[in-house]
Design a protein around this motif. Sequence first.
Motif, short mmCIF file in Angstrom:
data_model
loop_
_atom_site.label_atom_id
_atom_site.label_comp_id
_atom_site.label_asym_id
_atom_site.label_seq_id
_atom_site.Cartn_x
_atom_site.Cartn_y
_atom_site.Cartn_z
N GLY A 1 0.80 -1.22 0.00
CA GLY A 1 0.00 0.00 0.00
C GLY A 1 0.83 1.26 0.00
O GLY A 1 0.39 2.31 -0.49
N TYR B 1 -8.27 -3.42 0.70
CA TYR B 1 -6.91 -2.96 0.41
C TYR B 1 -6.83 -1.46 0.09
O TYR B 1 -6.15 -0.71 0.79
CB TYR B 1 -6.32 -3.76 -0.75
CG TYR B 1 -5.01 -3.20 -1.26
CD1 TYR B 1 -3.85 -3.29 -0.48
CD2 TYR B 1 -4.94 -2.55 -2.48
CE1 TYR B 1 -2.65 -2.75 -0.94
CE2 TYR B 1 -3.75 -2.02 -2.94
CZ TYR B 1 -2.61 -2.12 -2.17
OH TYR B 1 -1.42 -1.58 -2.62
N HIS B 2 -7.50 -1.03 -0.98
CA HIS B 2 -7.37 0.38 -1.37
C HIS B 2 -7.99 1.31 -0.34
O HIS B 2 -7.47 2.39 -0.07
CB HIS B 2 -8.02 0.60 -2.74
CG HIS B 2 -7.24 0.04 -3.88
ND1 HIS B 2 -6.00 0.53 -4.28
CD2 HIS B 2 -7.52 -0.99 -4.72
CE1 HIS B 2 -5.56 -0.16 -5.31
NE2 HIS B 2 -6.45 -1.09 -5.60
N SER B 3 -9.12 0.89 0.23
CA SER B 3 -9.80 1.74 1.22
C SER B 3 -8.87 2.07 2.37
O SER B 3 -8.72 3.23 2.77
CB SER B 3 -11.05 1.03 1.73
OG SER B 3 -11.85 0.58 0.67
N ARG C 1 -5.57 1.60 2.36
CA ARG C 1 -4.38 2.25 1.82
C ARG C 1 -4.56 3.76 1.74
O ARG C 1 -3.65 4.53 2.10
CB ARG C 1 -4.08 1.70 0.42
CG ARG C 1 -2.93 2.38 -0.31
CD ARG C 1 -2.78 1.88 -1.72
NE ARG C 1 -3.93 2.19 -2.56
CZ ARG C 1 -4.15 3.39 -3.11
NH1 ARG C 1 -3.31 4.39 -2.89
NH2 ARG C 1 -5.20 3.59 -3.86
N ILE C 2 -5.74 4.20 1.33
CA ILE C 2 -6.01 5.63 1.18
C ILE C 2 -6.02 6.34 2.53
O ILE C 2 -5.35 7.36 2.72
CB ILE C 2 -7.35 5.83 0.45
CG1 ILE C 2 -7.21 5.38 -1.01
CG2 ILE C 2 -7.81 7.28 0.52
CD1 ILE C 2 -8.53 5.21 -1.73
N SER D 1 -11.89 -2.90 -3.54
CA SER D 1 -11.55 -3.35 -2.19
C SER D 1 -12.70 -4.15 -1.58
O SER D 1 -12.48 -5.20 -0.95
CB SER D 1 -11.22 -2.14 -1.30
OG SER D 1 -10.18 -1.37 -1.85
N GLN E 1 -11.85 2.34 -6.70
CA GLN E 1 -10.89 1.62 -5.86
C GLN E 1 -11.56 1.05 -4.61
O GLN E 1 -11.19 -0.04 -4.14
CB GLN E 1 -9.75 2.56 -5.46
CG GLN E 1 -8.93 3.07 -6.64
CD GLN E 1 -7.85 4.03 -6.20
OE1 GLN E 1 -6.88 3.64 -5.56
NE2 GLN E 1 -8.01 5.30 -6.55
N ASN F 1 0.06 -2.98 -6.09
CA ASN F 1 -1.37 -3.01 -5.83
C ASN F 1 -1.96 -4.41 -6.03
O ASN F 1 -2.88 -4.80 -5.31
CB ASN F 1 -2.09 -2.01 -6.71
CG ASN F 1 -1.82 -0.56 -6.28
OD1 ASN F 1 -1.48 -0.31 -5.13
ND2 ASN F 1 -1.97 0.36 -7.20
N TRP G 1 -3.51 -6.21 -2.86
CA TRP G 1 -4.93 -6.55 -2.88
C TRP G 1 -5.15 -8.02 -2.54
O TRP G 1 -6.06 -8.37 -1.76
CB TRP G 1 -5.52 -6.24 -4.26
CG TRP G 1 -6.99 -6.51 -4.38
CD1 TRP G 1 -8.01 -5.68 -4.00
CD2 TRP G 1 -7.60 -7.70 -4.89
NE1 TRP G 1 -9.23 -6.28 -4.26
CE2 TRP G 1 -9.01 -7.52 -4.80
CE3 TRP G 1 -7.11 -8.89 -5.42
CZ2 TRP G 1 -9.91 -8.49 -5.23
CZ3 TRP G 1 -8.01 -9.87 -5.85
CH2 TRP G 1 -9.39 -9.66 -5.75
N GLN H 1 -12.03 8.19 -6.18
CA GLN H 1 -11.55 6.94 -5.58
C GLN H 1 -12.66 5.90 -5.47
O GLN H 1 -12.43 4.81 -4.95
CB GLN H 1 -10.97 7.23 -4.19
CG GLN H 1 -9.72 8.09 -4.23
CD GLN H 1 -9.31 8.62 -2.86
OE1 GLN H 1 -10.15 8.76 -1.96
NE2 GLN H 1 -8.04 8.94 -2.71
#
Length: 441
Positions: free
Chosen positions: A110, A136-138, A140-141, A254, A250, A122, A126, A247
């Motif tokens: 991430g 993952y992305h949630s 990560r952000i 996730s 993404q 990524n 993920w 986003q």
Amino acid sequence: MAHNSVDRLTVDQEQVVIPDLTIKDLLGAIPAHCFKRNGWRSSLYVVADFAALAAIYKTTIFLDALIHPEVIQLPYPILYGAAKFALWSLYTFWAGLVATGVWVIAHECGHQAYSESKFVNNAVGWILHSGLGVPYHSWRITHGKHHASTGHLTQDQVFVPKTRSYLGLPPFDPAHEDIQGASISKKVMNELWDALGDSPIGACLGSASYLLGGWPAYLAFNSSGQKRYPSGSNHFNPSAAMFSPNQWGQIIISDIGVFLWAAALYYSINRFGFFEVFRIYLVPYLWVNHWLVLITFLQHTDPLLPHYRAGEFTFPRGALATYDRNLLGDLGSVMAWIAATCTHGISETHVAHHVHSKIPHYYAWEASDALRARLARAGIKLQGRNSGWAEVYRVYKQCKFVEDEGDIVFYKNAHGLSAARSLVVDVNASDSGIDVHEKDN
């Protein structure tokens, strides 16, 4: 040391250095090769982690078969069940600790620290995070926002201190208490104690619930997260306040990962039975969540760690508002080494990770040593106490709230007293001189 009078309690506070170092000062102290990422090398650690998990499982299965009357004679039949329970308890502990290392590598993805390739970072992140029930992305952000604003009272994303007003405590009374928490009347102290409570049983239960449920509660309900987000904010809603409209996709990707994880669990339970899935995966999964909360809570929470409002916040100050701690160091040097190895030093090298989050874990040790030497010249030491359950209990009791005013604040306990006060250190880039002066919180 506390000083009692008839109606007032005063404590000696530790002066904590608030640095004026620049990011150039910090990054310049770290050897250049520590910033290099190697996807192949990172992948070897993933393979090693899964090989260790397989070895732990196979060893447990082998030993479980030996706990049988035809193989070993025990004096009482009940001891066979007790021995199997003890064996599988050890399995879940060690599997959970090693799987936390898998979580750490996914977390590095991430940060784009796994590989030079964004796609590889990524994709691997993920897969690994979805396999542990993490969007993952949630995450990560929001975790990236945490790194950008660590210790910022209105911008940080997690382990954000509760203020006096947020908790509904009696308003600050300058006639009876010190804003910096060095002195307080016994009348106000008793009022705060009655409002907050701090019994040993309550602290134990609170700490335990935090360790067991803190991670899913943060993802699903923003528990311990940024207080300015509206009620109902969570990591699964692409329209949540912590995300921007661009986003949206993404967050959906996730969510799909977590859905597939839940579907795989459902299938496995139907195929192999709940008990089998419970002991092989679910209990180690709970251990992973436990270690994650324990490690990160203690990295960012301590009576001696400052928090900032906008007037005094800088990125370097935020990066240095955290601790390195030896995970399981309270159990001896051998257990500390094992825990650090299993979790890839995430607890022991955390300050360097905040200074530059793209440093791979295999270079974080060298980077930390170099950074500590630079910080020592500025009078800064960011090595916290050993990380374990006893420390969670201590910190939980000591860190209750912060004041609503002041640009540099420290936690106060249930008595309204603080263990620290700020000391600003101005250090120029050439280190030719150090100017130290006290600054009001």
